[in-house]
Design a protein around this motif. Structure first.
Motif, PDB file in Angstrom:
ATOM      1  N   ALA A  49       0.816  -1.215   0.000  1.00 28.92           N
ATOM      2  CA  ALA A  49       0.000   0.000   0.000  1.00 28.92           C
ATOM      3  C   ALA A  49       0.847   1.261   0.000  1.00 28.92           C
ATOM      4  O   ALA A  49       0.352   2.343  -0.353  1.00 28.92           O
ATOM      5  CB  ALA A  49      -0.931   0.004   1.213  1.00 28.92           C
ATOM      6  N   GLY A  89      -3.877   6.768  -4.489  1.00 27.21           N
ATOM      7  CA  GLY A  89      -4.679   5.757  -5.180  1.00 27.21           C
ATOM      8  C   GLY A  89      -4.182   4.355  -4.892  1.00 27.21           C
ATOM      9  O   GLY A  89      -4.977   3.423  -4.716  1.00 27.21           O
ATOM     10  N   THR A  90      -2.864   4.188  -4.809  1.00 26.88           N
ATOM     11  CA  THR A  90      -2.288   2.883  -4.480  1.00 26.88           C
ATOM     12  C   THR A  90      -2.713   2.452  -3.087  1.00 26.88           C
ATOM     13  O   THR A  90      -3.075   1.288  -2.859  1.00 26.88           O
ATOM     14  CB  THR A  90      -0.745   2.936  -4.545  1.00 26.88           C
ATOM     15  OG1 THR A  90      -0.346   3.288  -5.866  1.00 26.88           O
ATOM     16  CG2 THR A  90      -0.146   1.587  -4.175  1.00 26.88           C
ATOM     17  N   TRP A 145      -5.420   3.317  -1.409  1.00 29.34           N
ATOM     18  CA  TRP A 145      -6.829   2.934  -1.412  1.00 29.34           C
ATOM     19  C   TRP A 145      -7.038   1.564  -2.046  1.00 29.34           C
ATOM     20  O   TRP A 145      -7.844   0.762  -1.564  1.00 29.34           O
ATOM     21  CB  TRP A 145      -7.658   3.985  -2.161  1.00 29.34           C
ATOM     22  CG  TRP A 145      -8.091   5.121  -1.299  1.00 29.34           C
ATOM     23  CD1 TRP A 145      -7.711   6.420  -1.378  1.00 29.34           C
ATOM     24  CD2 TRP A 145      -8.985   5.040  -0.187  1.00 29.34           C
ATOM     25  NE1 TRP A 145      -8.304   7.164  -0.407  1.00 29.34           N
ATOM     26  CE2 TRP A 145      -9.099   6.347   0.343  1.00 29.34           C
ATOM     27  CE3 TRP A 145      -9.700   4.009   0.400  1.00 29.34           C
ATOM     28  CZ2 TRP A 145      -9.908   6.633   1.445  1.00 29.34           C
ATOM     29  CZ3 TRP A 145     -10.501   4.296   1.503  1.00 29.34           C
ATOM     30  CH2 TRP A 145     -10.597   5.585   2.012  1.00 29.34           C
ATOM     31  N   THR A 146      -6.319   1.300  -3.101  1.00 26.75           N
ATOM     32  CA  THR A 146      -6.472   0.005  -3.780  1.00 26.75           C
ATOM     33  C   THR A 146      -6.185  -1.148  -2.831  1.00 26.75           C
ATOM     34  O   THR A 146      -6.979  -2.089  -2.697  1.00 26.75           O
ATOM     35  CB  THR A 146      -5.528  -0.081  -4.990  1.00 26.75           C
ATOM     36  OG1 THR A 146      -5.884   0.935  -5.934  1.00 26.75           O
ATOM     37  CG2 THR A 146      -5.626  -1.451  -5.653  1.00 26.75           C
ATOM     38  N   TYR A 147      -5.060  -1.061  -2.130  1.00 26.63           N
ATOM     39  CA  TYR A 147      -4.664  -2.180  -1.277  1.00 26.63           C
ATOM     40  C   TYR A 147      -5.440  -2.213   0.043  1.00 26.63           C
ATOM     41  O   TYR A 147      -5.651  -3.292   0.607  1.00 26.63           O
ATOM     42  CB  TYR A 147      -3.152  -2.142  -1.029  1.00 26.63           C
ATOM     43  CG  TYR A 147      -2.392  -2.612  -2.240  1.00 26.63           C
ATOM     44  CD1 TYR A 147      -2.284  -3.970  -2.529  1.00 26.63           C
ATOM     45  CD2 TYR A 147      -1.823  -1.711  -3.128  1.00 26.63           C
ATOM     46  CE1 TYR A 147      -1.614  -4.406  -3.657  1.00 26.63           C
ATOM     47  CE2 TYR A 147      -1.161  -2.138  -4.268  1.00 26.63           C
ATOM     48  CZ  TYR A 147      -1.059  -3.490  -4.524  1.00 26.63           C
ATOM     49  OH  TYR A 147      -0.412  -3.927  -5.658  1.00 26.63           O
ATOM     50  N   ILE A 176      -8.589  -4.004  -0.911  1.00 28.87           N
ATOM     51  CA  ILE A 176      -8.320  -5.436  -1.064  1.00 28.87           C
ATOM     52  C   ILE A 176      -8.166  -6.088   0.306  1.00 28.87           C
ATOM     53  O   ILE A 176      -8.690  -7.184   0.554  1.00 28.87           O
ATOM     54  CB  ILE A 176      -7.058  -5.665  -1.921  1.00 28.87           C
ATOM     55  CG1 ILE A 176      -7.275  -5.170  -3.349  1.00 28.87           C
ATOM     56  CG2 ILE A 176      -6.690  -7.146  -1.930  1.00 28.87           C
ATOM     57  CD1 ILE A 176      -6.031  -5.227  -4.215  1.00 28.87           C
TER      58      ILE A 176
END
Length: 308
Positions: A44, A220-221, A223-225, A228
């Motif tokens: 993240a 953004g990275t 939030w993505t992880y 997940i």
């Protein structure tokens, strides 16, 4: 055409076999999901406390939506019942993810895996649960394996004293969470428990997250992880754990989860490029063997105690 479902027409033995097969798949799924946690947190590229805060926020909303779908709500009585384990839970996640971002995945995963070695004695002291004295030998073996891994970290790698200290603290907080949840949860069902604990834990982590970074914003990275993580370990894995308990013995699930440190190392190699030297590999094998023997002996001892 018959209105009877296909599953109902199967012989009882085949239905039981199908249930156990699905239960085994559920166990495999939850082990994989939990083993990914530290690697996803590191990917993240976000402060660990912030990862913990937003993961808890997302999971809190999800569990409460599940509870609301059944026509129930969290009430003040529930909050009063589980606020103690909720505090342990929030602090555990904040410290664990902080430690994972300052450590190698091998170290973080193996330190966390030692929690059962302390939870079992605590259960014996507080809840009069049986403990197999022979299992203590394998507890020492597992601790020895962890020590070997920690002392064998390659120079210039991600392992650090700060990460190890945070890992040990997170492990102790996990012991506090599991033990207090065992005491305070009592007859509360899992959905109500999670829907109550997660928001309280979020409030606990909130001021720590603000003080740590001064902001709650993420890239953004990040939030993505975080999403997940929330889906995999916070929702799917917990749901699979509940489902698997219907057809798979709890002891079997516990032994299967001993594979998490090894899987975590695999994910760290594939996703982060972290490497493990031969001495660390031997240490990981010792830890997994010791944990498995420790869990198995205590499970057998518990069954004999109930028969008597």
């Amino acid at each position: 055409m018959s209105a009877v479902p296909d599953a109902a027409r199967l012989p009882a033995g085949e239905r039981q076999l199908n249930a156990k097969t699905i239960g085994v798949l559920a166990v495999l799924g939850l082990v994989v999901a939990f083993s990914l946690s530290s690697t996803l947190a590191k990917r993240a590229e976000t402060p660990g406390v912030l990862v913990a805060f937003w993961r808890l926020t997302v999971v809190s909303v999800a569990w409460n939506l599940v509870l609301w779908s059944t026509g129930r709500r969290v009430v003040l009585r529930d909050v009063r019942a589980v606020w103690v384990p909720a505090i342990f839970f929030g602090l555990n996640l904040a410290v664990f993810f902080s430690g994972a971002t300052h450590n190698s995945i091998a170290n973080a995963a193996l330190i966390g895996s030692c929690a059962p070695l302390l939870i079992v004695p605590v259960g014996a002291l507080l809840f009069r649960e049986r403990i197999n004295s022979r299992a203590l030998l394998f507890a020492l073996v597992a601790f020895g394996g962890v020590t070997l891994v920690l002392l064998s970290a390659p120079p210039g790698g991600d392992a650090s004293l700060k990460g190890n200290v945070l890992g040990v603290l997170a492990m102790l907080l996990l012991v506090g969470y599991v033990s207090s949840a065992r005491y305070f949860r009592r007859e509360m069902d899992v959905t109500t428990f999670m829907a109550t604990v997660c928001p309280i834990a979020t409030l606990v982590v909130f001021p720590i997250a603000v003080a740590d970074g001064g902001t709650l914003s993420m890239s953004g990275t990040g939030w993505t992880y975080v999403l997940i993580l929330a889906l995999s370990s916070g929702i799917v894995a917990q749901g699979l754990l509940i489902y698997a308990q219907k057809s798979i013995q709890i002891g079997t699930i516990g032994i299967a989860q001993d594979a998490q440190p090894a899987l975590a190392v695999v994910w760290s190699f594939l996703m982060l490029g972290e490497v493990v030297n031969p001495r660390q590999g031997i240490g990981i094998a010792i830890v997994i063997g010791g944990l498995s023997a420790f869990t198995l002996l205590n499970q057998r001892g518990g069954r004999r105690g109930r028969v008597r």
